[in-house]
Design an enzyme around this catalytic site. Structure first.
Site, mmCIF file in Angstrom:
data_model
loop_
_atom_site.group_PDB
_atom_site.id
_atom_site.type_symbol
_atom_site.label_atom_id
_atom_site.label_comp_id
_atom_site.label_asym_id
_atom_site.label_seq_id
_atom_site.Cartn_x
_atom_site.Cartn_y
_atom_site.Cartn_z
ATOM 1 N N SER A 30 1.008 -1.165 -0.092
ATOM 2 C CA SER A 30 -0.150 0.020 -0.094
ATOM 3 C C SER A 30 0.923 1.245 0.128
ATOM 4 O O SER A 30 1.815 1.504 -0.781
ATOM 5 C CB SER A 30 -0.863 -0.111 1.168
ATOM 6 O OG SER A 30 -1.923 1.012 1.149
ATOM 7 N N ASP A 84 -2.472 6.265 -3.980
ATOM 8 C CA ASP A 84 -1.283 5.785 -3.147
ATOM 9 C C ASP A 84 -0.899 4.397 -4.300
ATOM 10 O O ASP A 84 -1.650 4.533 -5.198
ATOM 11 C CB ASP A 84 -1.558 5.260 -1.953
ATOM 12 C CG ASP A 84 -2.794 3.988 -1.831
ATOM 13 O OD1 ASP A 84 -3.322 3.849 -2.828
ATOM 14 O OD2 ASP A 84 -2.748 3.394 -0.657
ATOM 15 N N ASP A 88 -0.771 1.176 -4.465
ATOM 16 C CA ASP A 88 -1.827 0.182 -4.766
ATOM 17 C C ASP A 88 -3.315 0.861 -5.291
ATOM 18 O O ASP A 88 -4.300 0.148 -5.622
ATOM 19 C CB ASP A 88 -1.894 -0.837 -3.860
ATOM 20 C CG ASP A 88 -2.520 -0.463 -2.525
ATOM 21 O OD1 ASP A 88 -2.281 0.586 -2.216
ATOM 22 O OD2 ASP A 88 -3.300 -1.408 -1.908
ATOM 23 N N ASP A 117 -5.632 2.237 -3.839
ATOM 24 C CA ASP A 117 -7.202 1.954 -3.048
ATOM 25 C C ASP A 117 -7.357 3.178 -2.108
ATOM 26 O O ASP A 117 -8.549 3.246 -1.597
ATOM 27 C CB ASP A 117 -6.871 0.808 -2.114
ATOM 28 C CG ASP A 117 -5.907 0.715 -1.063
ATOM 29 O OD1 ASP A 117 -5.047 1.676 -1.247
ATOM 30 O OD2 ASP A 117 -5.699 -0.350 -0.390
#
Length: 582
Positions: free
Chosen positions: A155, A307, A309, A311
């Protein structure tokens, strides 16, 4: 670090197991070096424990050792998950999983390792052809009818980290009993049990075939497409911070009808080194530096950053003086839910069975909106798997219309079961277009919310305590707060104490009642007479203890905002002193 003789002995024994031929030459060399060094700090850090599943799954610094992310810890986790899936779905002809990854160093290697191990265990694997956003991984599990999924991502963590998120058949990260069930299986696995030799016939590469279906569904999240048609030239600056957002978000914005999207060129470069930022975290203002530079150059209407990833989304907008300001995660969540409720009502889409969700550490202003608009609001634990659980519990009976958390995550749809920056960025652009359609800015909408529902200021205080000594300190801090909870915070008396580990709450009169939650969690909450709320919890993914502070203020006009912020800052400083955090 204090050299505990017994601990060093345990770490040495564990490390020597990593000198067997089951491990590659580079790993054996790195472990040998740690064993030979007089200073045993690295040895302890790398071997004092095994990586554990927290709120974000498996996550750690990359390197050699049982407490590091490498092909072996990834391999052990995958073999354990494979064993658990085979037990759980014993009667199924073909168990299948999705494997996805982000932009980080080693992410493709880890993803291919995961795919090989699953396929070696006779499990069919749908492996994405390249990096994709976390929400698309969640979507693909349900779309392809899989029993599980793995996403290799850390993340927003610093560049040294990588991680492993395990998903279940519902597209959500694993919850009880599967989380502990998987851990039990992983703990039984020895490195000799891991079958790294993949069966290529069971690995199917996926990509555009899933992308298109996902993006078409994301487009359906739009509440008022007409407002986008009128404001299609809205000036948007977007950055993926070198991550997976670049694969889907500009494309999705275009599909929604936004024709003036400016992407930050230097950050549209895939890189696990994140060369243009100190940390790839949209919570940190520094990460938006280049986006704000571009926004000023083109006089943009909004700045958005996802960010690595994709999400979570960070955002900046102009205030009433034309200055760019950062909007925090609580405020972003407020804007989303306010807009969804207001505009579902205006377009006749709102149903009596609709509900929203927030986490217990997210602003209580959302509860005020829900109560005033007669919408059901549910509180859940931190981590989107808990929001996903609420969606699953009500599937077919009630309609989920949105949910979020203070840490910049939001989910506007139910076909994904994790937070989604793809739909969130598009919906945020729509809110901005809706505001502009009325001659307003996003900032004005936020002021409207505070004027109608009351002002609050939220600050998360992170106390970082790295390594084993840090983990012990954090544990002790929680014990001390539990045994000696504060009577006052700043100048306000605490009137309610909640402990989610015991699921008990105590009021100022000494009355003890049960808290209705599906599980226990290591979280403490304190509520004050003046509306202050403090939540304390150790992070599940990073070496820190977090203090989520929310203080209230009286805001009678939009021009009072700066004064309220300043007064709130003074209150928060007083609270920090009360808790010895200054």
């Amino acid at each position: 670090m204090e050299n505990n003789t017994e601990l060093i002995k345990q770490c040495e024994l564990k490390a020597k197991e990593w000198l067997s031929p089951a491990f590659d030459a580079d790993t054996r060399a790195a472990v040998s070096e740690m064993l030979e060094k007089e200073d045993k700090t690295d040895l302890i850090e790398c071997f004092y424990k095994n990586l554990e599943f927290g709120t974000g799954g498996l996550r750690g610094i990359m390197g050699a050792g049982s407490n590091r992310m490498n092909i072996y810890t990834v391999g052990l986790a995958t073999q354990g998950l494979a064993n658990y899936l085979k037990k759980n779905f014993a009667g199924m002809e073909q168990i299948s999983v999705v494997v996805c990854h982000d932009c980080r160093n080693n992410s493709r290697l880890f993803a291919e390792t995961v795919a090989d191990i699953f396929s070696a265990n006779d499990i069919k694997v749908y492996l994405f052809d390249d990096m994709r956003p976390t929400p698309e991984c969640s979507f693909a599990i349900r779309h392809l009818g899989c029993q599980s999924g793995v996403n290799i991502t850390a993340s927003h963590n610093p560049r040294e980290y990588n991680g492993y998120k395990a998903y279940w058949a519902d597209g959500a990260q694993v919850l009880a009993p599967h989380d502990t069930g998987i851990i039990d299986e992983v703990n039984k696995v020895k490195i000799e049990d891991v079958n790294f030799k993949g069966n290529k016939e069971l690995i199917q590469i996926i990509g555009e075939d899933v992308d298109k279906v996902y993006l078409d569904l994301v487009q359906g999240v739009s509440i008022d497409p007409d407002v986008i048609k009128r404001q299609k030239d809205l000036k948007i600056v977007y950055t993926p911070l070198h991550g997976t957002g670049m694969t889907m978000i500009p494309r999705s914005l275009k599909q929604w009808g936004f024709e003036n999207v400016h992407c930050v060129e230097e950050q549209m470069v895939k890189s696990g080194d994140f060369p243009t930022v100190v940390s790839p975290n949209p919570e940190n203002g520094e990460a938006l530096t280049l986006a704000l530079r571009d926004a000023k150059a083109i006089d943009a209407d909004i700045v958005m950053a996802s960010d690595p990833d994709a999400d979570r989304v960070g955002m900046a907008c102009k205030n009433d003086k034309g200055e760019w300001i950062l909007i925090n995660g609580n405020q972003t969540c407020l804007l989303f839910l306010y807009y969804i409720i207001k505009n579902r009502q205006a377009t006749g889409k709102m149903q009596p069975t609709d509900f929203i969700v927030k986490t217990i550490v997210t602003t209580e202003v959302i509860k005020k909106i829900a109560d005033k608009q007669n919408i059901e609001m549910r509180d859940c634990y931190t981590g989107f798997k808990w929001i996903a659980r609420e969606i699953a519990l009500s599937e077919g009976k009630q309609q989920y219309i949105g949910g979020g958390e203070e840490s910049y995550g939001f989910l506007a749809e139910d076909f994904v079961r994790d937070k989604d920056a793809v739909s969130a960025c598009c919906l945020l652009a729509e809110i901005c277009a809706w505001a502009k359609d009325q001659g307003k800015m996003l900032y004005d909408v936020l002021m409207d919310i505070y004027l109608e529902y009351g002002f609050s200021k939220e600050v998360t205080i992170n106390v970082v305590k790295p390594g084993k000594t840090g983990a012990d300190e954090i544990k002790q801090m929680m014990t001390d707060f539990r045994n000696n909870p504060p009577a006052t915070l700043g100048d306000s008396k605490v009137v309610l104490w909640k402990d989610y580990k015991t699921l008990e709450q105590r009021d100022i009169d000494g009355n003890v009642t049960k808290i209705d939650m599906p599980d226990t969690s290591n979280v403490l909450q304190w509520f004050c007479e003046d509306g202050t709320k403090i939540s304390v919890r150790p992070s599940g993914t990073e070496p820190k203890i977090k203090f989520y502070t929310e203080v209230k203020g009286t805001m009678k006009c939009a021009g009072c905002y700066e004064r309220c912020l300043a007064e709130g800052a003074v209150k928060i400083e007083a609270i920090k002193k009360s808790l010895n955090l200054d």
